[in-house]
Design an enzyme around this catalytic site. Structure first.
Site, mmCIF file in Angstrom:
data_model
loop_
_atom_site.group_PDB
_atom_site.id
_atom_site.type_symbol
_atom_site.label_atom_id
_atom_site.label_comp_id
_atom_site.label_asym_id
_atom_site.label_seq_id
_atom_site.Cartn_x
_atom_site.Cartn_y
_atom_site.Cartn_z
ATOM 1 N N TRP A 101 -29.527 -2.953 -7.411
ATOM 2 C CA TRP A 101 -30.373 -1.836 -7.855
ATOM 3 C C TRP A 101 -31.792 -2.288 -8.105
ATOM 4 C CZ3 TRP A 101 -28.265 2.237 -6.264
ATOM 5 C CH2 TRP A 101 -26.863 2.336 -6.250
ATOM 6 N N ASP A 169 -34.717 0.066 -15.733
ATOM 7 C CA ASP A 169 -33.523 0.801 -15.339
ATOM 8 C C ASP A 169 -32.421 0.382 -16.307
ATOM 9 O OD1 ASP A 169 -31.199 1.746 -14.209
ATOM 10 O OD2 ASP A 169 -31.555 0.891 -12.219
ATOM 11 N N LYS A 193 -22.557 6.531 -16.904
ATOM 12 C CA LYS A 193 -21.867 5.411 -17.535
ATOM 13 C C LYS A 193 -21.639 5.755 -19.014
ATOM 14 C CE LYS A 193 -23.490 2.873 -13.907
ATOM 15 N NZ LYS A 193 -23.177 3.282 -12.554
HETATM 16 C C1 LIG Z 1 -28.140 -0.208 -12.720
HETATM 17 C C2 LIG Z 1 -28.058 0.940 -11.762
HETATM 18 N N1 LIG Z 1 -29.180 1.494 -11.281
HETATM 19 C C3 LIG Z 1 -29.146 2.519 -10.421
HETATM 20 C C4 LIG Z 1 -27.959 3.060 -9.974
HETATM 21 C C5 LIG Z 1 -27.970 4.224 -9.023
HETATM 22 O O1 LIG Z 1 -27.612 5.345 -9.725
HETATM 23 P P1 LIG Z 1 -27.398 6.774 -9.022
HETATM 24 O O2 LIG Z 1 -26.100 6.693 -8.303
HETATM 25 O O3 LIG Z 1 -27.404 7.708 -10.189
HETATM 26 O O4 LIG Z 1 -28.545 7.011 -8.101
HETATM 27 C C6 LIG Z 1 -26.759 2.524 -10.448
HETATM 28 C C7 LIG Z 1 -25.460 3.072 -9.996
HETATM 29 O O5 LIG Z 1 -24.418 2.592 -10.288
HETATM 30 C C8 LIG Z 1 -26.811 1.440 -11.355
HETATM 31 O O6 LIG Z 1 -25.690 0.884 -11.831
#
Ligand SMILES: Cc1ncc(COP(=O)(O)O)c(C=O)c1O
Length: 357
Positions: A101, A169, A193
């Site tokens: 991510w 994030d 989560k």
């Molecule tokens: C740390 C982190 N950032 C971003 C995301 C992406 O999230 P989304 O599926 O809501 O776009 C995730 C998804 O698991 C994640 O764990």
């Protein structure tokens, strides 16, 4: 049989929250209508949105300069939205590359301007949080991912960026522990989560630093537009916001983030204790970088995989298969997962050693 849900997200939510959310879909608080059939401009939903925003401020003890938004597009869109709102035209930002991510955040920011990747653990399949980096003082911000869901690593302390503002994030560890919001300009987190169902993403926005990038920002990506409309620029994801509000109420009733942090520490101690004790298992993340939310581990002898998989499935354990980029297993232990579920998993790991070790 009780199911022990270790899913990485969407994931376990408190049982009482799911019951209340289900009831609200049938009828919201005795008003004769469902939550999902009333106007988002109704007084009922406006009150829900306001409570959902206020609970974030209270639970995280946010300074007054922060506002809270519930938007759509998931954390994946937030990676880009963050850069749009904070990376000046012609300027640069520093990023830490700690997992999938974080790497996606870098890719999105590079669409807009220069990105300085000041530290990365990619070469070791993201098994640790890199150290020894320095933030250039002309960076607009330092972006980092507090918890790396896939690899099971976590910043145990927020990075010291020597006065450069932080953008984070926090999708997979928000509300799991207290932190000082003072050094931040922006925090974002997908709901699915520790907050609620998929469908909304939380933004914690420093309202004093918006509108300074010199960019023409598309309306939906402009956090200032959403702030002016009290998070109601367009139709909000009403079910996800309502259910997040219920989870945050639940968290407050549990004693807030300080209380949940202790429970999360006990769960993490139980699983990592077994990973370190049991010769049939080894962890993916290095000890100093281990996540309290996602424990990644593997068997030291792959021929035991079938036996182990049967044993945990028989014990009612669900969702511990590792992500394909790490393999092995991942036990996600979000706020709503009880310690007893971790104890069941630990017992299965110990039983594997007793019978096959
Ligand atoms: C740390 C982190 N950032 C971003 C995301 C992406 O999230 P989304 O599926 O809501 O776009 C995730 C998804 O698991 C994640 O764990």
């Amino acid at each position: 049989m009780q199911i022990h849900n270790f899913s990485a997200g969407p994931c376990i939510l408190p049982q009482e929250v799911m019951q209340q959310a289900a009831q609200a879909v049938i009828e919201l608080d005795g008003i004769g209508l469902s939550l999902i059939e009333i106007s988002h401009r109704s007084k009922e939903f406006v009150a829900i949105m306001e409570e959902a925003r206020q609970l974030v401020k209270d639970l995280l003890n946010l300074p007054d300069r922060f506002e809270v938004l519930y938007l759509q597009g998931g954390a994946s869109l937030a990676l880009l939205t963050a850069a749009y709102n904070h990376l000046p035209q012609g300027g640069k930002a520093a990023y830490l590359d700690t997992g999938t991510w974080a790497a996606n955040a870098i890719k999105e920011a590079k669409r807009l301007s220069e990105v300085d990747v000041i530290g990365s653990s990619k070469e070791s399949n993201y098994n640790h949080i890199p150290t020894g980096w320095q933030v250039p003082n002309d960076a607009a911000y330092l972006h980092f991912t507090t918890n790396n869901t896939i690899f099971g690593t976590q910043f145990h302390a927020m990075p010291d960026a020597a006065g450069v503002p932080l953008v984070a994030d926090m999708s997979s560890d928000i509300f799991s522990r207290p932190f000082d919001a003072e050094p931040f300009h922006l925090i974002y987190a997908g709901a699915q989560k520790n907050m609620g169902p998929a469908g909304t993403v939380l933004y914690i926005v420093d309202k004093n630093v918006l509108g300074k990038t010199g960019r023409d920002i598309p309306a939906y990506l402009d956090l200032g537009v959403h702030l002016k409309k009290d998070s109601m620029f367009n139709t909000p994801p009403v079910f996800a916001v309502y259910t997040s509000m219920l989870t945050l109420r639940w968290l407050k009733g549990q004693g807030g983030v300080e209380a949940i942090e202790k429970r999360n520490a006990a769960k993490a101690a139980a699983i990592y204790g077994e990973i370190d004790r049991n010769p049939l298992f080894e962890g993916h993340a290095t000890m100093d970088s281990r996540s309290t939310m996602n424990a990644t581990f593997r068997l030291t002898d792959d021929t035991l995989a079938e036996a182990f998989n049967n044993m945990w499935a028989d014990a009612g354990i669900s969702g511990i298969k590792g992500h394909r980029s790490v393999g092995g297993y991942r036990a996600s232990m979000y706020n709503a997962l009880p310690l007893e579920s971790v104890e069941v998993l630990v017992e299965v790991m110990a039983e594997l050693e007793r019978t096959k070790g």
